[in-house]
Design a protein around this motif. Structure first.
Motif, mmCIF file in Angstrom:
data_model
loop_
_atom_site.group_PDB
_atom_site.id
_atom_site.type_symbol
_atom_site.label_atom_id
_atom_site.label_comp_id
_atom_site.label_asym_id
_atom_site.label_seq_id
_atom_site.Cartn_x
_atom_site.Cartn_y
_atom_site.Cartn_z
ATOM 1 N N VAL A 178 0.856 -1.190 0.000
ATOM 2 C CA VAL A 178 0.000 0.000 0.000
ATOM 3 C C VAL A 178 0.886 1.232 0.000
ATOM 4 C CG1 VAL A 178 -1.743 1.325 1.263
ATOM 5 C CG2 VAL A 178 -1.867 -1.189 1.208
ATOM 6 N N HIS A 179 0.681 2.108 -0.955
ATOM 7 C CA HIS A 179 1.423 3.367 -1.003
ATOM 8 C C HIS A 179 0.819 4.342 -0.006
ATOM 9 C CE1 HIS A 179 3.543 6.876 -2.540
ATOM 10 N NE2 HIS A 179 2.379 7.510 -2.524
ATOM 11 N N CYS A 180 1.683 4.961 0.779
ATOM 12 C CA CYS A 180 1.239 5.946 1.761
ATOM 13 C C CYS A 180 2.024 7.242 1.537
ATOM 14 C CB CYS A 180 1.469 5.429 3.179
ATOM 15 S SG CYS A 180 1.080 6.633 4.469
ATOM 16 N N PRO A 181 1.333 8.379 1.309
ATOM 17 C CA PRO A 181 2.038 9.623 1.023
ATOM 18 C C PRO A 181 2.573 10.334 2.255
ATOM 19 C CG PRO A 181 -0.314 9.983 0.919
ATOM 20 C CD PRO A 181 -0.128 8.523 1.169
ATOM 21 N N GLU A 184 6.627 8.205 8.397
ATOM 22 C CA GLU A 184 6.362 7.263 9.483
ATOM 23 C C GLU A 184 5.904 7.949 10.763
ATOM 24 O OE1 GLU A 184 8.860 3.272 9.072
ATOM 25 O OE2 GLU A 184 10.151 4.998 9.409
ATOM 26 N N GLY A 185 6.332 9.174 10.975
ATOM 27 C CA GLY A 185 5.905 9.882 12.182
ATOM 28 C C GLY A 185 4.412 10.100 12.238
ATOM 29 N N VAL A 186 3.777 10.195 11.081
ATOM 30 C CA VAL A 186 2.331 10.405 11.012
ATOM 31 C C VAL A 186 1.568 9.104 11.216
ATOM 32 C CG1 VAL A 186 0.438 11.164 9.519
ATOM 33 C CG2 VAL A 186 2.611 12.407 9.511
ATOM 34 N N ILE A 187 2.065 8.023 10.636
ATOM 35 C CA ILE A 187 1.304 6.768 10.615
ATOM 36 C C ILE A 187 1.688 5.797 11.720
ATOM 37 C CG2 ILE A 187 1.002 6.945 8.113
ATOM 38 C CD1 ILE A 187 3.198 4.787 7.847
ATOM 39 N N GLY A 188 2.745 6.103 12.482
ATOM 40 C CA GLY A 188 3.253 5.136 13.455
ATOM 41 C C GLY A 188 2.204 4.626 14.419
ATOM 42 N N GLY A 189 1.424 5.555 15.010
ATOM 43 C CA GLY A 189 0.409 5.158 15.991
ATOM 44 C C GLY A 189 -0.687 4.304 15.406
ATOM 45 N N PRO A 190 -1.420 4.802 14.402
ATOM 46 C CA PRO A 190 -2.515 3.996 13.836
ATOM 47 C C PRO A 190 -2.050 2.708 13.175
ATOM 48 C CG PRO A 190 -2.178 6.023 12.584
ATOM 49 C CD PRO A 190 -1.378 6.149 13.828
ATOM 50 N N LEU A 191 -0.850 2.720 12.599
ATOM 51 C CA LEU A 191 -0.352 1.494 11.978
ATOM 52 C C LEU A 191 -0.079 0.428 13.037
ATOM 53 C CD1 LEU A 191 0.422 0.337 9.180
ATOM 54 C CD2 LEU A 191 2.782 0.970 9.694
ATOM 55 N N GLY A 192 0.433 0.856 14.187
ATOM 56 C CA GLY A 192 0.644 -0.081 15.291
ATOM 57 C C GLY A 192 -0.664 -0.685 15.776
ATOM 58 N N ASP A 193 -1.724 0.113 15.800
ATOM 59 C CA ASP A 193 -3.035 -0.400 16.210
ATOM 60 C C ASP A 193 -3.551 -1.445 15.228
ATOM 61 O OD1 ASP A 193 -3.028 1.300 18.393
ATOM 62 O OD2 ASP A 193 -4.172 2.884 17.373
ATOM 63 N N ILE A 194 -3.311 -1.216 13.931
ATOM 64 C CA ILE A 194 -3.736 -2.187 12.922
ATOM 65 C C ILE A 194 -2.971 -3.492 13.082
ATOM 66 C CG2 ILE A 194 -3.782 -2.682 10.445
ATOM 67 C CD1 ILE A 194 -4.272 0.316 9.988
ATOM 68 N N ARG A 232 -4.925 -5.481 4.696
ATOM 69 C CA ARG A 232 -4.696 -4.521 3.616
ATOM 70 C C ARG A 232 -5.810 -3.475 3.571
ATOM 71 N NH1 ARG A 232 -6.651 -3.040 -0.749
ATOM 72 N NH2 ARG A 232 -8.288 -4.617 -0.605
ATOM 73 N N ALA A 233 -7.060 -3.920 3.727
ATOM 74 C CA ALA A 233 -8.187 -2.988 3.719
ATOM 75 C C ALA A 233 -8.086 -2.001 4.873
ATOM 76 C CB ALA A 233 -9.498 -3.769 3.781
ATOM 77 N N ALA A 234 -7.667 -2.489 6.030
ATOM 78 C CA ALA A 234 -7.528 -1.611 7.197
ATOM 79 C C ALA A 234 -6.427 -0.575 6.977
ATOM 80 C CB ALA A 234 -7.242 -2.445 8.444
ATOM 81 N N VAL A 235 -5.316 -1.008 6.362
ATOM 82 C CA VAL A 235 -4.224 -0.076 6.090
ATOM 83 C C VAL A 235 -4.663 0.968 5.056
ATOM 84 C CG1 VAL A 235 -1.913 0.124 5.089
ATOM 85 C CG2 VAL A 235 -2.402 -1.705 6.724
ATOM 86 N N GLU A 236 -5.347 0.549 4.017
ATOM 87 C CA GLU A 236 -5.821 1.499 3.009
ATOM 88 C C GLU A 236 -6.800 2.503 3.609
ATOM 89 O OE1 GLU A 236 -7.336 -0.656 -0.337
ATOM 90 O OE2 GLU A 236 -5.343 -0.755 -1.277
#
Length: 246
Positions: A178-181, A184-194, A232-236
């Motif tokens: 999944v491409h993320c624009p 890592e500082g922005v997505i670190g928290g929610p990505l860890g929850d996923i 994958r759906a959760a990350v998108e």
């Protein structure tokens, strides 16, 4: 679902640690292991020291299903892998009769003397099984769950081709990207929850930099297509819901 099968690699040689030789075998082994459903979990690089090699062999073979070594089975004095592996198993290292015959005939055909140095390439722990070498004839060997192979990439790869059919394999990891624009500082928290919500997947975050900005490549891996798709759906959805101002 098939069981998980694990492996480790031990790269041997002062020349690797000094930077004189650039390793090309780690990546090749990783590619092959992934392709056949074996998880390469650890790679160690050790110098040409008998105790260090033996210690690393024992540590790895007790922890993983398979161990693959590269380097140190040539004809020179510093090729001590066979002795070191024999020491790890508490076995004598001796000239293998079949290897002596194979190499003796090989050098005879080439009208070259089968010197004492060349005979060193026929040494292996007592009871070891050959790993055929179609490139230069000098065999590698298998003892227990340890596969001992040459360091020269072309020979390592040829030996590995002969080893692969003998291995027990597990379920293959499949992946989605999944491409993320955002960085890592922005997505670190929610990505860890996923990741916590999808424990049977592996979610990797790989930062990228281009044209003055950071972005992130997110890779989801799983042995189950359904679980992969759910993660994958959760990350998108996470990427989509991030505020543009972030």
């Amino acid at each position: 679902m098939s069981e998980t099968v694990s492996a480790a690699m031990l790269v041997i040689g002062d020349e690797i640690l000094s930077g004189r030789t650039k390793d090309r075998n780690i990546g090749h082994l990783a590619d092959i292991m992934t392709a056949i459903g074996i998880d390469l979990k650890e790679v160690r690089i050790v110098a040409d020291d008998e105790d260090d090699i033996a210690g690393a062999v024992n540590a790895l073979r007790s922890r993983y299903d398979y161990v693959f070594t590269s380097g140190g089975i040539g004809p020179t004095h510093d090729d001590i892998t066979a002795d070191s592996v024999a020491k790890a198993f508490g076995l004598p290292c001796e000239h293998d009769a079949r290897a002596m015959k194979l190499l003796g005939e090989h050098y005879a055909r080439r009208e070259m003397e089968f010197t004492e140095a060349r005979q060193r390439m026929a040494r292996m722990p007592r009871g070891a099984e050959h790993i055929d070498n179609p490139v230069s004839m000098a065999p590698g060997f298998r003892i227990g769950n340890v596969h001992v192979m040459a360091g020269v990439p072309a020979i390592f790869q040829a030996m590995l081709d002969n080893v692969v059919p003998t291995l027990r394999t597990g379920a293959k990891l499949i992946s989605a990207t999944v491409h993320c624009p955002f960085g890592e500082g922005v997505i670190g928290g929610p990505l860890g929850d996923i990741q916590k919500a999808h424990p049977e997947t592996i979610i990797g975050s790989y930062p990228k930099y281009r044209d003055g900005s950071f972005w992130t490549e997110l890779v989801i891996r799983s042995r189950s297509a359904d679980r992969l798709e759910a993660a994958r759906a959760a990350v998108e959805a996470m990427v989509k819901n991030l505020a543009p101002a972030a």
